[in-house]
Motif scaffolding. Structure first.
Motif, mmCIF file in Angstrom:
data_model
loop_
_atom_site.group_PDB
_atom_site.id
_atom_site.type_symbol
_atom_site.label_atom_id
_atom_site.label_comp_id
_atom_site.label_asym_id
_atom_site.label_seq_id
_atom_site.Cartn_x
_atom_site.Cartn_y
_atom_site.Cartn_z
ATOM 1 N N SER A 28 0.806 -1.207 0.000
ATOM 2 C CA SER A 28 0.000 0.000 0.000
ATOM 3 C C SER A 28 0.848 1.271 0.000
ATOM 4 N N LEU A 29 2.118 1.144 -0.388
ATOM 5 C CA LEU A 29 2.980 2.327 -0.390
ATOM 6 C C LEU A 29 2.416 3.423 -1.281
ATOM 7 N N GLY A 30 1.791 2.986 -2.376
ATOM 8 C CA GLY A 30 1.224 3.965 -3.290
ATOM 9 C C GLY A 30 -0.047 4.601 -2.755
ATOM 10 N N TYR A 31 -0.729 3.877 -1.857
ATOM 11 C CA TYR A 31 -2.026 4.386 -1.376
ATOM 12 C C TYR A 31 -1.933 4.679 0.117
ATOM 13 N N LYS A 32 -1.306 5.749 0.463
ATOM 14 C CA LYS A 32 -1.058 6.106 1.864
ATOM 15 C C LYS A 32 -2.327 6.135 2.718
ATOM 16 N N SER A 33 -3.421 6.563 2.063
ATOM 17 C CA SER A 33 -4.651 6.764 2.829
ATOM 18 C C SER A 33 -5.146 5.476 3.484
ATOM 19 N N LEU A 34 -4.813 4.354 2.835
ATOM 20 C CA LEU A 34 -5.297 3.074 3.368
ATOM 21 C C LEU A 34 -4.602 2.683 4.668
ATOM 22 N N LEU A 35 -3.384 3.256 4.825
ATOM 23 C CA LEU A 35 -2.538 2.737 5.881
ATOM 24 C C LEU A 35 -2.798 3.406 7.227
ATOM 25 N N ASP A 95 12.058 2.163 -1.639
ATOM 26 C CA ASP A 95 11.277 3.382 -1.524
ATOM 27 C C ASP A 95 11.831 4.128 -0.322
ATOM 28 N N ALA A 96 11.704 5.413 -0.329
ATOM 29 C CA ALA A 96 12.233 6.194 0.790
ATOM 30 C C ALA A 96 11.538 5.834 2.096
ATOM 31 N N ASP A 97 10.261 5.507 1.984
ATOM 32 C CA ASP A 97 9.490 5.194 3.194
ATOM 33 C C ASP A 97 9.959 3.920 3.886
ATOM 34 N N ILE A 98 10.745 3.158 3.152
ATOM 35 C CA ILE A 98 11.140 1.872 3.678
ATOM 36 C C ILE A 98 12.048 2.021 4.895
ATOM 37 N N VAL A 99 12.684 3.170 5.025
ATOM 38 C CA VAL A 99 13.527 3.419 6.187
ATOM 39 C C VAL A 99 12.706 3.243 7.463
ATOM 40 N N ASN A 100 11.518 3.822 7.398
ATOM 41 C CA ASN A 100 10.575 3.676 8.500
ATOM 42 C C ASN A 100 10.270 2.216 8.774
ATOM 43 N N LEU A 101 9.996 1.541 7.659
ATOM 44 C CA LEU A 101 9.610 0.134 7.745
ATOM 45 C C LEU A 101 10.734 -0.675 8.397
ATOM 46 N N HIS A 102 11.952 -0.308 8.038
ATOM 47 C CA HIS A 102 13.091 -1.038 8.592
ATOM 48 C C HIS A 102 13.168 -0.830 10.106
ATOM 49 N N ASN A 103 13.052 0.420 10.516
ATOM 50 C CA ASN A 103 13.070 0.716 11.949
ATOM 51 C C ASN A 103 11.992 -0.068 12.672
ATOM 52 N N TRP A 104 10.823 -0.021 12.061
ATOM 53 C CA TRP A 104 9.692 -0.674 12.683
ATOM 54 C C TRP A 104 9.909 -2.177 12.812
ATOM 55 N N SER A 105 10.475 -2.771 11.732
ATOM 56 C CA SER A 105 10.619 -4.230 11.757
ATOM 57 C C SER A 105 11.654 -4.681 12.792
ATOM 58 N N GLN A 106 12.454 -3.747 13.305
ATOM 59 C CA GLN A 106 13.393 -4.087 14.377
ATOM 60 C C GLN A 106 12.736 -3.943 15.755
ATOM 61 N N GLY A 107 11.640 -3.252 15.781
ATOM 62 C CA GLY A 107 10.959 -3.032 17.052
ATOM 63 C C GLY A 107 11.336 -1.700 17.654
ATOM 64 N N SER A 108 10.359 -0.797 17.748
ATOM 65 C CA SER A 108 10.648 0.522 18.303
ATOM 66 C C SER A 108 9.352 1.220 18.690
ATOM 67 N N PHE A 109 9.440 2.033 19.736
ATOM 68 C CA PHE A 109 8.256 2.806 20.132
ATOM 69 C C PHE A 109 8.294 4.208 19.517
ATOM 70 N N SER A 110 9.278 4.461 18.650
ATOM 71 C CA SER A 110 9.391 5.819 18.115
ATOM 72 C C SER A 110 8.325 6.072 17.053
ATOM 73 N N GLY A 111 8.072 7.342 16.856
ATOM 74 C CA GLY A 111 7.165 7.750 15.782
ATOM 75 C C GLY A 111 5.705 7.455 16.056
ATOM 76 N N ILE A 112 5.352 7.302 17.314
ATOM 77 C CA ILE A 112 3.942 7.045 17.629
ATOM 78 C C ILE A 112 3.232 8.362 17.918
ATOM 79 N N ASN A 113 2.086 8.573 17.285
ATOM 80 C CA ASN A 113 1.347 9.819 17.511
ATOM 81 C C ASN A 113 0.104 9.571 18.356
ATOM 82 N N TRP A 114 -0.567 10.659 18.680
ATOM 83 C CA TRP A 114 -1.732 10.557 19.574
ATOM 84 C C TRP A 114 -2.827 9.697 18.979
ATOM 85 N N GLU A 115 -2.984 9.773 17.650
ATOM 86 C CA GLU A 115 -4.011 8.972 16.973
ATOM 87 C C GLU A 115 -3.749 7.479 17.218
#
Lengths: 368, 337
Positions: free
Chosen positions: B110-117, B174-194
Motif C-alpha cells: 500500500s505504499l502507493g495508497y497512503k490513505s489506506l494505511l 522506496d524512501a518510506d522503507i527506512v521507517n519500515l526497517h526501523n519498525w521491523s526491528q521493534g521501536s516505540f518511536s514515531g507514535i502519535n496521539w491517533e
C-alpha cells in the motif's frame, strides 16, 4: 426408566470413531461403590473418560439422575459429578489448600472468589481426608501419595453426588490405600456418595465394591456383586494369566511352581506350611505337600506351588489310600520336612505323626 | 500474610510505573527539570518548548510503552497458560514474526495508497498474521507433545517469517522503507496521539475481557481434564484465549514491531513478586509490570547511545533473556531434585 444414580445405556466407547468396547451397561445406584477391573490396556480409563464426558462416546448415553449427562451444562454437571484422574497436575505456586479450593469452582461467582462457606467446605474436606497439615505446603513439593489425597479432598470439596476415580490407589502405600478406600466407604454410607472407580487391586476391589464390572476384550464380561464375580478360575481367565495363580476366595497370589520332579515332601497344615512352600519355590525346589485337608489355610498355597498335593475333603478321615500315596512320595523324595509340632499332630492328625515317624525310619527327615 | 503481600506487590508495581513514567517524560536529548514537570502536571504556566516536547513527543511514546508493554506481558501470560509452558510467548512461538510479515507485506503493497494505511488496517493485518502463525503452532502442538520442541519449532517459524520480511523490506525500494526497517526491528518511536487512541481502545477492551476470564483461566491451570470436569468448556475457552492473546500481540506488532522477551520475563518476575499464580492477581500485575518494564527499556533505548536510538528488542533481550535462562536452569534443577 431404570432407577439409578448413574447408568450407561448401550454405551460404546473408543477413539477416533473406532469402537473399543461396546454395549457397556453399568448401573451405579445412589450410595453404591462400583469398581471396574480388567487387565492393563483393557480400556478401563477409556470407559471412565467417556462416562465423565471427556471423550465423546461413539454410541449410547450416560444417565445421571434421569438426565443425559451430555445434555447438562458444564456447571450443572460439575455440581453433580467430580473426578480424580491419573493425569498429572502441575499447578504453579499453589498450596494444597488452593488446589482443594479449585473444587469450589462450580459454586463461586464470576471472579471465583471464595465465600466463608466455601472456605469452611474446603477445610472440612481436607479434614475428612486427613490432610489438614498439608494446607500451606506447595502442591508440587509433596509426594505422589499425598497429591492423590489432596485430589480426593478436591473432588469431595466439589460436593458431588457421584465421584469417578481412575486408579485412585495406584500411588498409595498400603496404609493410605486402606485409608483412602475407607474414606470412600464412609462417604458412600453416610452421605450416599456414589462411587465409580477403576482399581488394580483385586483383593481391595472385592472387599469395597458393591458391584464390580469386568472389562474383557471388547465388552463388559461380567457385572455383578463380588460374590458373583470372584468365582473359581475366573480371574486368571479375565487377566489371561499364563503363569502363577490367583485364588478367588482368599485373594492368594502365587508365582509359578517349579516344574520338575519333586524332591521334597512337606508335611504341613494349619498355616505353618505356606512360608515353607514359598521358600522352596524361591530356591527352585519342587515339592509334594500332604496330607492336607481341603479347608486348611495352607491348602490354597500348596495347590498353587506344589507339584502334587495329597489332600482329603474337609472334615473327612484320612483314608489308608492317601497314607500309602504319601509314603510312596516319601520314598521317592530326597528329604521330608515337617512344619507341624509333634504336640499338634494328635487325634485326627495322628496319621501325620505316623508319616513323620516313617520318614525318620527312611532317614529322610530334615529340620526346617 | 498473603493479602499484605499482594497489596505490597501492587504498590511496588504502581510506584515503579509512576517513576518510570516521570523519567521517560523528563529524560532525553533535552532534559526537563522536575520543577518544570511539576508545574506542567499541575497545569501551571511552564516553558512552552518543554510543554511541546512532552505533549507532542514524549507523552504519546510513553503512553504507547505503557499500553503495549502491558499488552505484551499479558499476551505472553495467556500463551504460557494456554501451552502450560513458562517460555511460550508471541515472540518465541513465532506469532509476532508472522504478524510482522503480514504487516510488512501490507505496508509495501500500500505504499502507493497512503490513505489506506491507518492504525486499524495495520492492526488487522497484524491480527491476521498472528492468527495464521498461531494456527500453525497449535497444529504443531498436536503433533509435538514435547514443549521444548514446540518452542524450537516456533522459533524456526519466527526465523522464516523474519527472513521473508527482511527480503520484502530489502527489495521494496522506496524512501518510506527506512521507517519500515526501523519498525521491523521493534521501536516505540514515531507514535502519535491517533495511534495511542486506537491502541488504548483495543488493549483496554481486550484486557478487561482477559480479566473477566480469570476464573476459567484458574480452572485451566489445573489441566484440561480437571478444567472440563469443573464445568469449563475447554474447546471454547482455548479459542477465546488464542484470539485475545493474538489481538494483544497484533496490537503490539502493528505499532512497535516485534518486542522480545518481555512476554516471558515480566510474568515470571511478577509471579515471583506475588508468590501466587492466581490469574485474578496475575493479570493486572502482569499488565503493570509489562508497562514499567517497557518504559524502562524504552528509556534505555533512547538514552544510552543518544542520539542513536537502539531498537527496543535489543534492550528487552539484554534484560529479559537472562530471566529465561534462569527459568530453564531452575526447571532443570526441580526435575532432578
Amino acid at each position: 426408566m431404570k432407577q439409578g444414580c448413574l447408568f450407561t445405556e448401550k454405551l460404546t466407547v473408543g477413539y477416533d470413531g473406532l469402537p473399543l468396547i461396546h454395549d457397556i451397561e453399568i448401573e451405579v445406584n445412589k450410595g453404591e461403590i462400583v469398581s471396574l477391573i480388567g487387565p492393563n490396556g483393557a480400556g478401563k480409563t477409556t470407559i471412565l473418560r467417556s462416562i465423565i464426558q471427556q471423550l465423546p462416546p461413539i454410541y449410547g448415553v450416560v444417565w445421571l439422575d434421569g438426565q443425559q449427562l451430555n445434555q447438562m451444562t458444564g456447571k450443572e454437571r460439575a455440581q453433580k459429578l467430580s473426578v480424580v484422574l491419573t493425569e498429572r497436575v502441575n499447578p504453579e505456586m499453589m498450596s494444597c489448600q488452593d488446589v482443594v479450593a479449585t473444587g469450589r469452582y462450580p459454586y463461586t461467582g464470576t471472579f471465583g472468589i471464595l465465600s466463608q462457606k466455601d472456605r469452611d467446605i474446603v477445610r472440612s474436606s481436607m479434614e475428612l481426608v486427613h490432610i489438614s497439615d498439608l494446607r500451606d505446603r506447595d502442591f508440587n513439593k509433596i509426594s505422589d501419595g499425598q497429591k492423590q489425597r489432596v485430589m480426593l479432598a478436591r473432588a469431595l470439596c466439589q460436593q458431588p453426588d457421584v465421584v469417578v476415580l481412575d486408579e485412585p490407589t495406584s500411588f498409595l502405600d498400603i496404609r493410605y490405600k486402606l485409608e483412602f478406600l475407607t474414606i470412600l466407604q464412609e462417604m458412600s454410607r453416610k452421605q450416599n456418595l456414589t462411587v465409580l472407580m477403576s482399581l488394580h487391586e483385586l483383593d481391595l476391589a472385592g472387599r469395597i465394591s458393591d458391584k464390580i464390572a469386568c472389562v474383557r476384550g471388547d465388552r463388559i464380561d461380567r457385572f455383578g456383586t463380588p460374590e458373583e464375580i470372584f468365582t473359581r478360575g475366573y480371574i486368571p481367565q479375565l487377566y489371561h494369566m499364563t503363569t502363577g495363580s490367583y485364588d478367588e476366595l482368599t485373594g492368594n497370589l502365587e508365582l509359578e511352581p517349579v516344574h520338575q520332579p519333586p524332591n521334597t515332601f512337606v508335611i504341613a497344615g494349619n498355616g505353618t506350611g505356606t512360608r515353607i512352600f514359598r521358600k522352596l519355590q524361591r530356591e527352585g525346589n519342587s515339592f509334594v505337600a500332604g496330607i492336607l485337608w481341603e479347608n486348611d489355610v495352607d491348602y490354597a498355597s500348596a495347590k498353587s506351588l506344589a507339584a502334587e498335593v495329597i489332600s482329603v475333603p474337609a472334615f473327612h478321615h484320612i483314608s489308608n489310600l492317601k497314607v500309602l500315596q504319601a509314603k510312596e512320595y516319601i520314598n521317592r523324595c530326597d528329604s521330608v520336612i515337617c512344619t507341624l509340632n509333634t504336640s499338634d499332630m494328635v487325634g485326627f492328625a495322628q496319621i501325620l505323626n505316623d508319616l513323620v515317624k516313617y520318614a525318620i525310619t527312611q532317614d529322610k527327615l530334615t529340620p526346617i | 500474610m498473603n493479602i499484605k503481600r499482594y497489596f505490597a506487590a501492587f504498590v511496588i508495581l504502581f510506584v515503579l510505573l509512576n517513576i518510570a513514567l516521570v523519567m521517560n517524560l523528563c529524560i532525553g536529548s533535552v532534559n526537563i527539570p522536575l520543577s518544570e514537570f511539576y508545574k506542567m502536571a499541575n497545569r501551571l504556566p511552564a516553558d512552552e518548548t518543554y510543554q511541546e516536547i512532552i505533549t507532542q513527543i514524549r507523552a504519546p511514546r510513553a503512553l504507547a510503552a505503557i499500553i503495549l508493554g502491558g499488552a505484551i506481558a499479558l499476551s505472553g501470560y495467556l500463551l504460557q497458560t494456554f501451552f502450560h509452558n513458562p517460555i511460550a510467548t508471541p515472540f518465541t512461538l513465532g506469532v509476532s514474526s508472522g504478524a510482522k510479515l503480514i504487516v510488512a507485506l501490507v505496508m509495501v503493497a500500500s505504499l502507493g495508497y497512503k490513505s489506506l494505511l491507518n492504525s486499524w488496517t495495520m492492526i488487522f493485518a497484524a491480527f491476521v498474521g498472528s492468527m495464521l502463525c498461531m494456527g500453525f503452532v497449535i497444529l504443531m502442538s498436536k503433533a509435538i507433545r514435547q514443549m521444548a520442541m514446540l518452542i524450537v519449532s516456533g522459533v524456526m517459524i519466527g526465523y522464516i517469517c523474519s527472513a521473508v520480511t527482511d527480503f520484502v523490506v530489502t527489495f521494496a525500494d522506496d524512501a518510506d522503507i527506512v521507517n519500515l526497517h526501523n519498525w521491523s526491528q521493534g521501536s516505540f518511536s514515531g507514535i502519535n496521539w491517533e495511534n495511542v487512541r486506537v491502541m488504548a481502545i483495543i488493549v483496554v477492551i481486550t484486557t478487561i475481557c482477559v480479566f473477566l476470564l480469570s476464573k476459567p483461566i484458574s480452572a485451566y491451570q489445573m489441566g484440561e481434564a480437571y478444567a472440563q470436569n469443573m464445568g469449563l468448556n475447554v474447546q471454547q475457552f482455548r479459542v477465546i484465549i488464542v484470539i485475545l492473546s493474538s489481538i494483544l500481540s497484533a496490537c503490539v506488532t502493528a505499532f512497535a514491531g516485534p518486542v522480545s522477551f518481555v512476554g516471558i520475563a515480566v510474568p515470571h518476575l511478577v509471579k515471583g513478586l506475588l508468590k501466587t499464580a492466581q490469574p485474578i492477581l496475575m493479570i493486572p500485575a502482569c499488565f503493570l509490570g509489562g508497562s514499567s518494564f517497557c518504559l524502562f527499556c524504552d528509556l534505555l533505548a533512547r538514552t544510552v547511545f543518544a542520539p542513536t536510538e537502539l531498537s527496543i528488542s535489543t534492550v528487552t533481550a539484554i534484560l529479559g533473556a537472562p530471566v529465561v535462562i534462569y527459568i530453564l536452569l531452575r526447571r532443570k534443577k526441580e526435575k532432578v531434585g
